[in-house]
Design an enzyme around this catalytic site. Sequence first.
Site, short mmCIF file in Angstrom:
data_model
loop_
_atom_site.label_atom_id
_atom_site.label_comp_id
_atom_site.label_asym_id
_atom_site.label_seq_id
_atom_site.Cartn_x
_atom_site.Cartn_y
_atom_site.Cartn_z
N PRO A 2 0.99 -0.92 0.13
CA PRO A 2 -0.02 0.00 0.08
C PRO A 2 0.86 1.31 -0.11
O PRO A 2 2.08 1.21 0.52
CB PRO A 2 -0.67 0.02 1.40
CG PRO A 2 0.16 -1.03 2.31
CD PRO A 2 0.72 -1.97 1.22
N GLU A 3 0.32 2.54 -0.56
CA GLU A 3 1.22 3.67 -0.54
C GLU A 3 0.70 4.34 0.67
O GLU A 3 -0.22 4.15 1.43
CB GLU A 3 0.95 4.33 -1.93
CG GLU A 3 1.22 3.68 -3.12
CD GLU A 3 2.57 4.26 -3.54
OE1 GLU A 3 2.99 5.12 -3.07
OE2 GLU A 3 3.16 3.82 -4.74
N HIS A 95 -9.52 -15.28 6.29
CA HIS A 95 -8.11 -15.16 6.49
C HIS A 95 -7.73 -14.64 7.68
O HIS A 95 -6.59 -13.75 7.88
CB HIS A 95 -7.60 -14.49 5.40
CG HIS A 95 -7.95 -15.31 4.04
ND1 HIS A 95 -7.40 -16.55 3.68
CD2 HIS A 95 -8.82 -14.86 2.98
CE1 HIS A 95 -7.85 -16.98 2.51
NE2 HIS A 95 -8.82 -16.07 2.22
N ARG A 115 -2.75 -13.44 1.92
CA ARG A 115 -1.59 -14.06 1.34
C ARG A 115 -0.37 -14.14 2.20
O ARG A 115 0.84 -14.85 1.82
CB ARG A 115 -1.19 -13.09 0.04
CG ARG A 115 -2.08 -13.00 -1.04
CD ARG A 115 -1.81 -12.16 -2.12
NE ARG A 115 -0.72 -12.59 -2.89
CZ ARG A 115 -0.32 -11.78 -3.74
NH1 ARG A 115 -0.80 -10.59 -4.33
NH2 ARG A 115 0.68 -12.08 -4.51
N ARG A 158 23.25 12.09 -3.23
CA ARG A 158 23.40 10.98 -3.92
C ARG A 158 23.53 10.73 -5.17
O ARG A 158 22.80 11.59 -5.98
CB ARG A 158 21.99 10.14 -3.71
CG ARG A 158 21.66 9.75 -2.15
CD ARG A 158 22.59 8.50 -1.65
NE ARG A 158 22.44 8.48 -0.19
CZ ARG A 158 21.40 7.61 0.30
NH1 ARG A 158 21.06 6.81 -0.26
NH2 ARG A 158 21.51 7.68 1.68
#
Length: 285
Positions: A2-3, A95, A115, A158
């Site tokens: 998820p963001e 689940h 999952r 960087r």
Amino acid sequence: MPELPEVEVVRLGLQTHVAGRTIREAEVLHPRAIRRHALGAEDFAKRLAGSRVEAARRRGKYLWLELSDKEALLAHLGMSGQMLVQPEEAPDEKHLRVRLRFDDDGPELRFVDQRTFGGLALDDLNEVLLPDTIAHIARDPMDPAFDLDAAVRALRSRRTEVKRALLDQTLVSGIGNIYADEALWRARLHWSRPTEKLTLAKGRELLTAASDVMNAALGAGGTSFDALYVNINGQSGYFDRSLDAYGQEGLPCHRCGTAIRREPFMNRSSFSCPRCQPRPRANSR
Ligand SMILES: [Zn+2]
């Protein structure tokens, strides 16, 4: 994964429905869901029983419940993890992996994960109340204490491609593939532009764009959780309506009308406008 805006929606839900309550018992229904807790299910349950949830916190895409006794319950949502707040009488989800009951006999907190890539783990809080395992994660652009100029300096120091730097959670956290592409489109930068060639102004523009686009997503997606139900996979509808670059291959750029292109990037894709976001010249490094 998820963001950030989705994780923030979950955090808000947990803060609303779980903070201030004391855990009566924890029930682990699938050992895989707590595999990151090295001491096992018995220790996990024993330490949680009697703990009070002080607050729901987030750093970038990492989410945790701050507990009494300087402990944290870290939630890794993985691909399909959900935190659900459910009445005790609601039938178990297929689940369901972990259940927390509270001493007020109010709604339970359930961790559901089809999952099982996600999971829960207990961790110690350090002196600034960050869980030890994520203490190296940088602040995100939506964090009130985010230092824009320091983040731009870190980005420029960087020697890499700008999108790789955006995704580096130790530089700036919370930006995933979708919001990286959206921020790059807004700032008119190709993903492979070298970071050391970014001007200070362009760097500021880029990170501000990342913050703006995540805030817009939060505004669109943050309204559907006021029911007693916190769902990480709740589709906000934002993705259908408001994306300018990500997933838009072949569609006209909202700025100039040129067809959006897709290029391979780190086993995934990058979407950009060929005209607004020209590739850097080969000798620009
Ligand atoms: Zn364009």
